[in-house]
Design a protein around this motif. Sequence first.
Motif, PDB file in Angstrom:
ATOM      1  N   ASP A 147       3.831   9.793   7.486  1.00 23.58           N
ATOM      2  CA  ASP A 147       2.916   8.774   6.963  1.00 23.58           C
ATOM      3  C   ASP A 147       1.512   9.361   6.786  1.00 23.58           C
ATOM      4  O   ASP A 147       0.879   9.201   5.730  1.00 23.58           O
ATOM      5  N   ARG A 148       1.016  10.011   7.817  1.00 23.03           N
ATOM      6  CA  ARG A 148      -0.360  10.513   7.790  1.00 23.03           C
ATOM      7  C   ARG A 148      -0.549  11.607   6.749  1.00 23.03           C
ATOM      8  O   ARG A 148      -1.576  11.666   6.071  1.00 23.03           O
ATOM      9  N   PHE A 149       0.445  12.477   6.623  1.00 20.81           N
ATOM     10  CA  PHE A 149       0.346  13.549   5.637  1.00 20.81           C
ATOM     11  C   PHE A 149       0.303  12.965   4.230  1.00 20.81           C
ATOM     12  O   PHE A 149      -0.482  13.418   3.385  1.00 20.81           O
ATOM     13  N   ALA A 150       1.130  11.946   3.968  1.00 18.01           N
ATOM     14  CA  ALA A 150       1.134  11.321   2.643  1.00 18.01           C
ATOM     15  C   ALA A 150      -0.217  10.676   2.346  1.00 18.01           C
ATOM     16  O   ALA A 150      -0.750  10.811   1.226  1.00 18.01           O
ATOM     17  N   ILE A 151      -0.789   9.989   3.327  1.00 17.55           N
ATOM     18  CA  ILE A 151      -2.091   9.357   3.114  1.00 17.55           C
ATOM     19  C   ILE A 151      -3.168  10.418   2.880  1.00 17.55           C
ATOM     20  O   ILE A 151      -4.026  10.266   1.988  1.00 17.55           O
ATOM     21  N   ASP A 152      -3.119  11.497   3.623  1.00 20.31           N
ATOM     22  CA  ASP A 152      -4.109  12.566   3.446  1.00 20.31           C
ATOM     23  C   ASP A 152      -3.979  13.237   2.085  1.00 20.31           C
ATOM     24  O   ASP A 152      -4.988  13.552   1.436  1.00 20.31           O
ATOM     25  N   ARG A 153      -2.739  13.475   1.632  1.00 25.53           N
ATOM     26  CA  ARG A 153      -2.568  14.092   0.321  1.00 25.53           C
ATOM     27  C   ARG A 153      -3.025  13.132  -0.780  1.00 25.53           C
ATOM     28  O   ARG A 153      -3.604  13.553  -1.787  1.00 25.53           O
ATOM     29  N   PHE A 154      -2.777  11.859  -0.595  1.00 26.12           N
ATOM     30  CA  PHE A 154      -3.254  10.852  -1.549  1.00 26.12           C
ATOM     31  C   PHE A 154      -4.782  10.884  -1.611  1.00 26.12           C
ATOM     32  O   PHE A 154      -5.381  10.856  -2.695  1.00 26.12           O
ATOM     33  N   ALA A 155      -5.426  10.934  -0.448  1.00 29.82           N
ATOM     34  CA  ALA A 155      -6.885  10.966  -0.396  1.00 29.82           C
ATOM     35  C   ALA A 155      -7.430  12.245  -1.036  1.00 29.82           C
ATOM     36  O   ALA A 155      -8.476  12.216  -1.704  1.00 29.82           O
ATOM     37  N   ASP A 156      -6.741  13.374  -0.859  1.00 31.11           N
ATOM     38  CA  ASP A 156      -7.170  14.625  -1.471  1.00 31.11           C
ATOM     39  C   ASP A 156      -7.200  14.525  -2.991  1.00 31.11           C
ATOM     40  O   ASP A 156      -8.091  15.069  -3.648  1.00 31.11           O
ATOM     41  N   ILE A 157      -6.204  13.849  -3.548  1.00 28.71           N
ATOM     42  CA  ILE A 157      -6.066  13.775  -5.004  1.00 28.71           C
ATOM     43  C   ILE A 157      -6.914  12.670  -5.604  1.00 28.71           C
ATOM     44  O   ILE A 157      -7.591  12.861  -6.623  1.00 28.71           O
ATOM     45  N   PHE A 158      -6.904  11.499  -4.962  1.00 26.56           N
ATOM     46  CA  PHE A 158      -7.527  10.320  -5.570  1.00 26.56           C
ATOM     47  C   PHE A 158      -8.801   9.859  -4.867  1.00 26.56           C
ATOM     48  O   PHE A 158      -9.479   8.949  -5.345  1.00 26.56           O
ATOM     49  N   GLY A 159      -9.112  10.473  -3.733  1.00 24.40           N
ATOM     50  CA  GLY A 159     -10.304  10.083  -2.998  1.00 24.40           C
ATOM     51  C   GLY A 159      -9.966   9.147  -1.853  1.00 24.40           C
ATOM     52  O   GLY A 159      -9.085   8.297  -1.971  1.00 24.40           O
ATOM     53  N   ARG A 160     -10.692   9.294  -0.740  1.00 22.71           N
ATOM     54  CA  ARG A 160     -10.413   8.474   0.435  1.00 22.71           C
ATOM     55  C   ARG A 160     -10.622   6.992   0.152  1.00 22.71           C
ATOM     56  O   ARG A 160      -9.922   6.142   0.700  1.00 22.71           O
TER      57      ARG A 160
ATOM     58  N   GLY B 195       0.818  -1.207   0.000  1.00 20.42           N
ATOM     59  CA  GLY B 195       0.000   0.000   0.000  1.00 20.42           C
ATOM     60  C   GLY B 195       0.850   1.255   0.000  1.00 20.42           C
ATOM     61  O   GLY B 195       0.550   2.227  -0.700  1.00 20.42           O
ATOM     62  N   ALA B 196       1.921   1.242   0.782  1.00 23.94           N
ATOM     63  CA  ALA B 196       2.818   2.389   0.831  1.00 23.94           C
ATOM     64  C   ALA B 196       3.472   2.637  -0.519  1.00 23.94           C
ATOM     65  O   ALA B 196       3.591   3.791  -0.963  1.00 23.94           O
ATOM     66  N   ASN B 197       3.891   1.586  -1.171  1.00 27.24           N
ATOM     67  CA  ASN B 197       4.482   1.718  -2.501  1.00 27.24           C
ATOM     68  C   ASN B 197       3.509   2.384  -3.465  1.00 27.24           C
ATOM     69  O   ASN B 197       3.890   3.265  -4.243  1.00 27.24           O
ATOM     70  N   LEU B 198       2.259   1.952  -3.411  1.00 28.60           N
ATOM     71  CA  LEU B 198       1.253   2.522  -4.315  1.00 28.60           C
ATOM     72  C   LEU B 198       1.045   4.007  -4.025  1.00 28.60           C
ATOM     73  O   LEU B 198       0.989   4.830  -4.954  1.00 28.60           O
ATOM     74  N   VAL B 199       0.936   4.368  -2.752  1.00 28.93           N
ATOM     75  CA  VAL B 199       0.705   5.766  -2.383  1.00 28.93           C
ATOM     76  C   VAL B 199       1.851   6.646  -2.866  1.00 28.93           C
ATOM     77  O   VAL B 199       1.629   7.697  -3.490  1.00 28.93           O
ATOM     78  N   ILE B 200       3.083   6.234  -2.601  1.00 28.02           N
ATOM     79  CA  ILE B 200       4.234   7.045  -3.000  1.00 28.02           C
ATOM     80  C   ILE B 200       4.339   7.151  -4.516  1.00 28.02           C
ATOM     81  O   ILE B 200       4.559   8.245  -5.069  1.00 28.02           O
ATOM     82  N   ALA B 201       4.185   6.038  -5.209  1.00 28.29           N
ATOM     83  CA  ALA B 201       4.322   6.042  -6.670  1.00 28.29           C
ATOM     84  C   ALA B 201       3.271   6.930  -7.319  1.00 28.29           C
ATOM     85  O   ALA B 201       3.565   7.722  -8.233  1.00 28.29           O
ATOM     86  N   ARG B 202       2.025   6.838  -6.854  1.00 30.83           N
ATOM     87  CA  ARG B 202       0.964   7.632  -7.469  1.00 30.83           C
ATOM     88  C   ARG B 202       1.077   9.115  -7.099  1.00 30.83           C
ATOM     89  O   ARG B 202       0.781   9.994  -7.917  1.00 30.83           O
TER      90      ARG B 202
END
Length: 390
Positions: free
Chosen positions: A367-380, A320-327
């Motif tokens: 970690d949390r900031f990356a997940i939140d930015r991912f959710a902002d761009i791609f949806g929770r 999951g972390a790999n996917l978040v960082i790559a995207r």
Amino acid sequence: MSIAACASQAEESRGRLHGELGRVVRGPRDVFQRDRDRIIHSISFRRLRHKTQVFVAPDGDHYRVRLTHSIEVAQIGRGIARALGLNEDLTEALCLAHDIGHPPFGHAGEAALKAAMQAHGGFDHNGHTLRTLARIECPYPLFDGLNLTWETLEGLAKHNGPVRHPGWALADIDTEFPLDLASHASLEAQVAAVADDIAYDNHDIDDGLRAGLLCLDQLMEQPFVADNYRAVEARFPGAPRDRLLRELVRDQIGVMVNDVIAATRANVADAGVASVAEVRAAGRTLGGFSAELARKERDLKRFMYANLYHHPSQLAAADGANLVIARLFDAYRGDPALMGADWGARLPEGEQAMVRHIGDYIAGMTDRFAIDRFADIFGRDAVPEALRHA
């Protein structure tokens, strides 16, 4: 307390890259004490409280994160340095700063950033530690970075030994402020490195037991652990198992620390070094475990990789972390404005510089900031299942 002849002496420091004449000096601190304080007061050090140690965005307040790990490493390192007559303040500074360059999600995040930046020099957390401290942290009016002493930067660069092939980030720092990368580092840096090993070998056991990913039966398959646990049981017959396990972790740290002190003293005597310059020129690492304990420690590491770090739940989180960082990386590369006004406005010209700028931004995330930015761009709903607890 007397300082060993082979210790780093604050008054003999090679100094800082930038002169600081005219600055107000707050309190009677030497240069290494000031380095330690600059590290502790940095933004990048504070961010370690929400960066992965073992568990990605850990769901629980009792698990270690990079910040608590770094403090524990400093406590162990300072104790060893004191016993050996080394410079405690330099050792502490190195221990506190050693993980500052880690991106979110630990080694999984590093692997994803390295892949994303491969065509432009890649990424490694140790090089990024130097880059963060010498380039990205900018609290002072007249220069970039924290302007740490040569000895602190050298120790961070070489705490695991000479660097024959530095990555681009470390090479950039070395070009401006040469760190003699081909030689060994000070004993303080060598102690910081082994203190890191001692801390995560034992505290990761503690966290693995707490999370239920390790159990005592598994641990007893390790002779080093089994011997120490039986000794604890003999000292405290009938004590609750959870307390015995915590005593086990403390005992193992003590066994390792005592071994390092004895082995390092023997190595220093055998090498006949009488100055920090001779330590650097010794041609081998002098600070560390004895040969016997080094073998046991390697066996313990193999066990931890097989049973904790590569546990199915950990691998799912890493995917999951790999996917978040790559995207995230692809999204920022496609539209740098998504990084926000500050980072987007400072986007440098040129493909390579831009890629590295994006890498700097992502590496600084928690970690949390990356997940939140991912959710902002791609949806929770797009957040990988293994990371949704964060």
